[in-house]
Design a protein around this motif. Sequence first.
Motif, short mmCIF file in Angstrom:
data_model
loop_
_atom_site.label_atom_id
_atom_site.label_comp_id
_atom_site.label_asym_id
_atom_site.label_seq_id
_atom_site.Cartn_x
_atom_site.Cartn_y
_atom_site.Cartn_z
N THR A 21 0.82 -1.20 0.00
CA THR A 21 0.00 0.00 0.00
C THR A 21 0.86 1.25 0.00
OG1 THR A 21 -1.78 -1.15 1.17
CG2 THR A 21 -1.78 1.25 1.27
N VAL A 26 2.78 1.75 -3.50
CA VAL A 26 1.96 2.26 -4.60
C VAL A 26 1.56 3.71 -4.35
CG1 VAL A 26 -0.19 1.96 -5.87
CG2 VAL A 26 1.12 -0.04 -5.17
N ALA A 27 1.18 4.04 -3.10
CA ALA A 27 0.79 5.41 -2.79
C ALA A 27 1.97 6.36 -2.94
CB ALA A 27 0.23 5.49 -1.36
N SER A 28 3.19 5.89 -2.69
CA SER A 28 4.37 6.75 -2.83
C SER A 28 4.60 7.16 -4.27
CB SER A 28 5.60 6.04 -2.28
OG SER A 28 5.93 4.90 -3.06
N CYS A 29 4.12 6.35 -5.21
CA CYS A 29 4.27 6.72 -6.62
C CYS A 29 3.53 8.01 -6.93
CB CYS A 29 3.76 5.59 -7.52
SG CYS A 29 4.72 4.06 -7.40
N VAL A 38 -0.85 -5.78 -2.51
CA VAL A 38 -1.48 -4.48 -2.72
C VAL A 38 -2.98 -4.60 -2.58
CG1 VAL A 38 -1.80 -2.56 -4.33
CG2 VAL A 38 0.38 -3.77 -4.26
N LEU A 86 -6.31 -2.11 -3.36
CA LEU A 86 -6.69 -0.86 -4.01
C LEU A 86 -7.30 0.11 -3.01
CD1 LEU A 86 -6.99 0.79 -6.59
CD2 LEU A 86 -9.20 -0.32 -6.95
N ILE A 140 -4.74 1.80 -0.78
CA ILE A 140 -3.97 2.87 -1.41
C ILE A 140 -4.64 4.22 -1.17
CG2 ILE A 140 -3.17 3.79 -3.62
CD1 ILE A 140 -3.00 0.86 -4.56
N LEU A 172 -3.30 7.91 0.76
CA LEU A 172 -3.08 9.10 -0.04
C LEU A 172 -3.24 10.40 0.75
CD1 LEU A 172 -4.68 8.28 -3.52
CD2 LEU A 172 -2.27 8.56 -2.93
#
Length: 564
Positions: A178, A181-184, A335, A337, A340, A344
């Motif tokens: 999590t 992916v959120a860091s992207c 992961v 969804l 995520i 955020l």
Amino acid sequence: MTPSSDKDLNGLDNPSFVDEDGSHCCSSSACAAWGPEEGGGTGPSGIKLGYTVIDVPPWYLCILLGIQHFLTAMGGLVAVPLILSEGLCLQHDLLTQSHLISTIFFVSGICTLLQVLFGVRLPIIQGGTFTFLAPTLAMLSLPTWKCPAWTQNATLVNASSPEFIQVWQTRMREVQGTIMVASCFQIFVGFSGLIGFLMRFIGPLTIAPTITLVALPLFESAGDMAGQHWGVAFMTIFFIVLFSQYLKNVAVPLPSYQRGKKFHFSPIYLFQIFPVLLGLSLSWLLCYALTVTSVLPAAPTAYGHQARTDTRGDVLSQAPWFRLPYPGQWGTPTVSLAGIFGILAGVISSMLESVGDYYACARLCGAPPPPKHAISRGIGVEGIGCLLAGAWGTGSGTTSYSENVGALGITKVGSRMVIIAGACAMLLSGIFGKIGAMLASIPTPVIGGMFLVMFGVITAVGISNLQYTDMNSSRNIFIFGFSVFAGLTIPNWASKNSTLLETELWCRNLCFWSVTAPQQILLGLRIAEHFPVTYSWGGAREYSGAESWSRFLMNEAFSCAPTQ
């Protein structure tokens, strides 16, 4: 984000750092010792410095001040894995807790080096962020990830059994994926330059409830830990308050060295720099004395047993002397969804707070105001830091530490080399396993007392952003009050009635969203009301404090505060 306030930590409220003309400088001989003839100067803000951002102090001074920065950040670094341990079913596995502490030390050192050398290139420490804690703990409280009952009983937990390892590592891998992916999103916002656009729509009326709700949902964890022995918890609180509020202006003479004077004693404001560390150490020492004298009960079921130092001391003997953390050490991340989206809001809050830290850091280290491309690069590197933190498995992301920015104002040393030395100290501490084990063995009520102070300060820091808004406006009062109350009420109801929402996939996602996203509710509400009001009412940004907040970041951060 860490519990700190610029005024308390940057030395502006200390008379010893204010000249007769009201300018902010160091008047103690210690600061004179820190500024040799070839270094130092006056920054763009007029602050007199021993070393500016481009100066290189002597090697011994870099090491000493670097270790000081590490110790200043230690309270926040240790708190993150200790809070997460309960949600990860690790409250009775102290050895794994020590590994998490070592991992966050190691990753924080890497992220600090990246930020100083390639990011915003200011002397700023990176460490675990509290903004990810609320959504992470809420995610782990869902029925899917709720800890089995047998993990709550210390007598039934075998930390080396494959079953127990599977229980906590599956949860950690979900948190890792999590965060990665959120860091992207943060990497994209940073390197694309969108951070400037984002700040146009988020002001103090957004930041105040968001930061406030970072700490408020953690009251139960703090209360449970402190409640193991309220006497020890209040003793810890007493020491922290004594050092940070009443003894902060008391200078302690310590030996120092300066060319021409050689070895001599210089006054150092230890209580102002290390109130949390000193408070924890004294409380820990007193708990040891109460354990040796058998004042604290030895029976595991007796009240106050968790305050004994021997209940958590076995981890020191079990921990390896050397252990190198590595990516994927807990397995391949997974992961979710919905998870995520839960992180955020913490990412957005962390980005905006870091922007303020960049400006404050530049003012205190003698650097010019950071340009937009430097800020964007710094936010992008912080995103990379969160990606690395997720890959290594710290259980949290990384952010700029405000208390270390404030320490620059106390030491008057703004050199990047000092922070590089501090980052190296973090890396070594992460490899040296006994350090993490020692910190994991702190008695539970001592940690609870520290959390009561720490989370209280975070809450107050969030509310303090309202000083830039017009709180005589009924509109602003409504937005702030409703945001905080809804952010507490809706997730609390969802967590207690999750079975009502477990019918279909979308309902489960809705449940997940409600539980993990008190901050998303705030940000969505704030941005949603901001668009129509901004363009239909010309004074909305002024009344909401967005204009004054922007002026504070861009201009007032580079002028010395007036002496009261």
